[in-house]
Motif scaffolding. Structure first.
Motif, PDB file in Angstrom:
ATOM      1  N   ASP A  27      54.940  32.708  33.981  1.00 27.14           N
ATOM      2  CA  ASP A  27      56.109  31.917  34.353  1.00 27.14           C
ATOM      3  C   ASP A  27      55.806  31.078  35.608  1.00 27.14           C
ATOM      4  O   ASP A  27      55.015  30.161  35.563  1.00 27.14           O
ATOM      5  N   ARG A  28      56.413  31.426  36.775  1.00 21.83           N
ATOM      6  CA  ARG A  28      56.208  30.657  38.008  1.00 21.83           C
ATOM      7  C   ARG A  28      55.278  31.370  38.989  1.00 21.83           C
ATOM      8  O   ARG A  28      55.219  30.988  40.160  1.00 21.83           O
ATOM      9  N   ARG A  29      54.561  32.348  38.518  1.00 22.84           N
ATOM     10  CA  ARG A  29      53.804  33.192  39.439  1.00 22.84           C
ATOM     11  C   ARG A  29      52.327  33.263  39.025  1.00 22.84           C
ATOM     12  O   ARG A  29      52.002  33.435  37.857  1.00 22.84           O
ATOM     13  N   LEU A  30      51.455  33.115  40.023  1.00 23.33           N
ATOM     14  CA  LEU A  30      50.017  33.322  39.846  1.00 23.33           C
ATOM     15  C   LEU A  30      49.626  34.574  40.605  1.00 23.33           C
ATOM     16  O   LEU A  30      50.029  34.759  41.765  1.00 23.33           O
ATOM     17  N   THR A  31      48.818  35.422  39.979  1.00 28.11           N
ATOM     18  CA  THR A  31      48.379  36.657  40.624  1.00 28.11           C
ATOM     19  C   THR A  31      46.869  36.785  40.504  1.00 28.11           C
ATOM     20  O   THR A  31      46.301  36.573  39.432  1.00 28.11           O
ATOM     21  N   SER A  32      46.234  37.106  41.623  1.00 29.29           N
ATOM     22  CA  SER A  32      44.784  37.281  41.660  1.00 29.29           C
ATOM     23  C   SER A  32      44.453  38.768  41.724  1.00 29.29           C
ATOM     24  O   SER A  32      44.980  39.498  42.562  1.00 29.29           O
ATOM     25  N   TYR A  33      43.566  39.203  40.804  1.00 31.37           N
ATOM     26  CA  TYR A  33      43.062  40.569  40.795  1.00 31.37           C
ATOM     27  C   TYR A  33      41.552  40.548  40.951  1.00 31.37           C
ATOM     28  O   TYR A  33      40.884  39.633  40.450  1.00 31.37           O
ATOM     29  N   ASP A  34      41.001  41.557  41.629  1.00 33.73           N
ATOM     30  CA  ASP A  34      39.546  41.694  41.610  1.00 33.73           C
ATOM     31  C   ASP A  34      39.148  42.389  40.314  1.00 33.73           C
ATOM     32  O   ASP A  34      40.001  42.788  39.511  1.00 33.73           O
ATOM     33  N   PHE A  35      37.847  42.550  40.087  1.00 35.53           N
ATOM     34  CA  PHE A  35      37.385  43.077  38.806  1.00 35.53           C
ATOM     35  C   PHE A  35      37.585  44.584  38.673  1.00 35.53           C
ATOM     36  O   PHE A  35      37.270  45.155  37.622  1.00 35.53           O
ATOM     37  N   ALA A  36      38.104  45.215  39.710  1.00 34.31           N
ATOM     38  CA  ALA A  36      38.482  46.630  39.606  1.00 34.31           C
ATOM     39  C   ALA A  36      39.965  46.786  39.267  1.00 34.31           C
ATOM     40  O   ALA A  36      40.467  47.889  39.120  1.00 34.31           O
TER      41      ALA A  36
END
Length: 278
Positions: A27-36
């Motif tokens: 939707d209106r949100r971007l989320t960054s995750y590491d590979f863990a």
């Protein structure tokens, strides 16, 4: 590999991968995750996200291009919490790309227009109709391609677009190869740059013609460029063109012509006569 390391359910409508992060869009949100699978950063924007693309950068500091439904185009660095607005249109964004030097932004909107802006001045440089996707050539600053209406269009500088048939969407462009997605199939299409070389030669823009030719043209095109440049006494371009196709006799002629030019003190009328006589 990533599926085996991130043991949790992650919902998204769009996804991209950087050197050390997964970027998920919902939707209106971007989320960054590491590979863990650990959440590293999150961005909330003003409108629904329609398009997202990684446009390079240092490891763990890559830049993202983000197109919104409200017409805004944002640049987001994965290590920075604050998006940067590049331009704002009045219609939703469909596709985006940055040129090789990051100086020009190409935007495809929901009206099927391909618009090219200066990133520095925000000025609209030109626009072309009938586009559903766009990609800059990663090897040349002034060449882009766009797809739409069953056609692939190659736009070089200020020249009119060259078109050929194509089904699907362009997703990348390097040298003389365009990468296209048609349903679930990715394919590579070889595209000629001969049309641009010939147009530049007609305008006697030999340096531009040479730079385009280096992306991939036929031996006949190289010879045409060399002969035209030589007859216009653009000797350096002519030499490089003939060296490309190993035309030794013309390279030797250019050596003699350049020697005669130094001896004559710059009187080119006799030199052109020697070239034409040869």
């Amino acid at each position: 590999e990533l599926h085996g390391r991130i043991n949790q359910k992650l919902e998204c409508s769009l996804l991209c991968v950087t050197s050390a992060n997964l970027i998920l869009c919902q939707d209106r949100r971007l989320t960054s995750y590491d590979f863990a699978g650990t959440k590293r950063r999150e961005w909330a924007v003003d409108s629904v996200i329609r398009y997202i693309k990684v446009v390079g950068g240092l490891n763990e500091r890559e830049a993202l291009l983000v197109g919104l439904k409200n017409g805004a185009v944002l640049k987001i660095f994965v290590d920075n919490a604050f998006p940067i607005q590049l331009v704002k249109l009045t219609v939703p964004i469909r596709c985006l790309d940055l040129s090789a030097s990051r100086a020009k932004l190409a935007v495809v909107d929901d009206s099927a227009n391909c618009l090219v802006y200066s990133v520095k001045t925000k000025e609209l440089l030109f626009q072309e109709p009938g586009a559903n996707a766009v990609a800059w050539n990663s090897d040349h600053e002034d060449i882009l391609c766009y797809s739409g209406n069953g056609l692939l269009s190659i736009k070089t500088g200020t020249l009119p677009p060259y078109q050929q048939k194509l089904q699907g969407f362009v997703v990348g462009f390097k040298g003389n190869k365009v990468f296209c997605l048609h349903y679930s199939t990715m394919s590579t299409v070889d595209v000629p740059h001969s049309h641009a070389v010939h147009r530049y030669v007609e305008r006697k823009q030999f340096q531009d013609a040479y730079r385009i030719a280096c992306l991939g043209v036929t031996e006949e095109d190289w010879k045409m460029l060399g002969m035209a440049a030589m007859q216009s006494l653009a000797l350096e371009v002519a030499r490089k063109a003939f060296i490309r196709i190993r035309e030794v006799k013309y390279v030797e002629l250019l050596n003699r012509v350049e020697l005669d030019r130094r001896v004559s003190g710059g009187d080119d009328s006799f030199l052109l006569g020697d070239i034409l006589a040869f």
